[in-house]
Design a protein around this motif. Structure first.
Motif, short mmCIF file in Angstrom:
data_model
loop_
_atom_site.label_atom_id
_atom_site.label_comp_id
_atom_site.label_asym_id
_atom_site.label_seq_id
_atom_site.Cartn_x
_atom_site.Cartn_y
_atom_site.Cartn_z
N ARG A 114 5.70 25.52 -27.66
CA ARG A 114 6.52 25.94 -28.79
C ARG A 114 8.00 25.90 -28.42
NH1 ARG A 114 6.19 31.67 -32.08
NH2 ARG A 114 7.85 31.15 -33.51
N ASN A 115 8.33 26.31 -27.22
CA ASN A 115 9.71 26.28 -26.77
C ASN A 115 10.22 24.84 -26.69
OD1 ASN A 115 12.10 27.50 -25.86
ND2 ASN A 115 11.54 27.09 -23.74
N ARG A 116 9.37 23.92 -26.19
CA ARG A 116 9.75 22.52 -26.10
C ARG A 116 10.02 21.94 -27.49
NH1 ARG A 116 7.98 17.86 -27.11
NH2 ARG A 116 5.95 18.58 -27.81
N ARG A 117 9.13 22.24 -28.45
CA ARG A 117 9.32 21.74 -29.82
C ARG A 117 10.59 22.32 -30.43
NH1 ARG A 117 3.61 23.06 -30.91
NH2 ARG A 117 4.52 24.88 -31.89
N ARG A 118 10.85 23.60 -30.18
CA ARG A 118 12.06 24.25 -30.71
C ARG A 118 13.32 23.57 -30.17
NH1 ARG A 118 15.10 28.06 -28.41
NH2 ARG A 118 16.43 29.28 -29.76
N LEU A 119 13.34 23.33 -28.86
CA LEU A 119 14.50 22.67 -28.25
C LEU A 119 14.66 21.25 -28.77
CD1 LEU A 119 14.19 23.93 -24.57
CD2 LEU A 119 15.84 24.65 -26.31
N GLN A 120 13.55 20.56 -29.01
CA GLN A 120 13.61 19.21 -29.54
C GLN A 120 14.19 19.20 -30.95
OE1 GLN A 120 9.82 17.27 -29.71
NE2 GLN A 120 10.65 15.35 -30.44
N ILE A 121 13.76 20.13 -31.77
CA ILE A 121 14.28 20.23 -33.14
C ILE A 121 15.76 20.55 -33.13
CG2 ILE A 121 14.20 21.63 -35.24
CD1 ILE A 121 11.14 21.78 -34.81
N ALA A 174 21.38 18.74 -33.90
CA ALA A 174 22.71 18.51 -33.35
C ALA A 174 23.06 17.03 -33.44
CB ALA A 174 22.78 19.00 -31.91
N GLY A 175 22.09 16.16 -33.17
CA GLY A 175 22.33 14.72 -33.24
C GLY A 175 22.63 14.26 -34.65
N THR A 176 21.90 14.78 -35.63
CA THR A 176 22.17 14.38 -37.01
C THR A 176 23.52 14.90 -37.47
OG1 THR A 176 20.92 16.28 -37.84
CG2 THR A 176 19.75 14.20 -37.69
N LYS A 177 23.92 16.07 -37.01
CA LYS A 177 25.24 16.60 -37.37
C LYS A 177 26.33 15.71 -36.79
CE LYS A 177 28.06 20.78 -37.37
NZ LYS A 177 29.30 20.05 -37.24
N LEU A 178 26.16 15.29 -35.54
CA LEU A 178 27.15 14.39 -34.93
C LEU A 178 27.23 13.07 -35.68
CD1 LEU A 178 26.59 14.91 -31.11
CD2 LEU A 178 28.60 15.51 -32.43
N ALA A 179 26.07 12.52 -36.06
CA ALA A 179 26.05 11.26 -36.79
C ALA A 179 26.73 11.42 -38.15
CB ALA A 179 24.61 10.78 -36.97
N ARG A 180 26.46 12.53 -38.81
CA ARG A 180 27.07 12.78 -40.12
C ARG A 180 28.59 12.90 -39.98
NH1 ARG A 180 24.13 17.14 -41.69
NH2 ARG A 180 25.65 18.54 -40.78
#
Length: 54
Positions: free
Chosen positions: A12-19, A24-30
């Motif tokens: 669950r922690n791994r999935r949370r960090l991935q999300i 963050a990546g989509t915000k940078l792209a935007r």
């Protein structure tokens, strides 16, 4: 009250960090796609902050 029983399991922690990383990546792209809009938004935020301090 202690939160001892609410620790995240490793998967669950791994999935949370991935999300969070994807968000963050989509915000940078935007921000890269619309730099003028972002720059204007930041400027407005600075103006508002300055008014609150003054």
């Amino acid at each position: 009250m202690a939160n001892i029983g609410h620790r995240l399991d490793p998967e669950r922690n791994r999935r949370r960090l991935q999300i969070l990383a994807e968000l963050a990546g989509t915000k940078l792209a935007r921000d890269r796609e619309r730099p003028r809009k972002v720059r204007g938004q930041r400027l407005r935020e600075l103006i508002i902050a300055r008014r609150l301090v003054s």
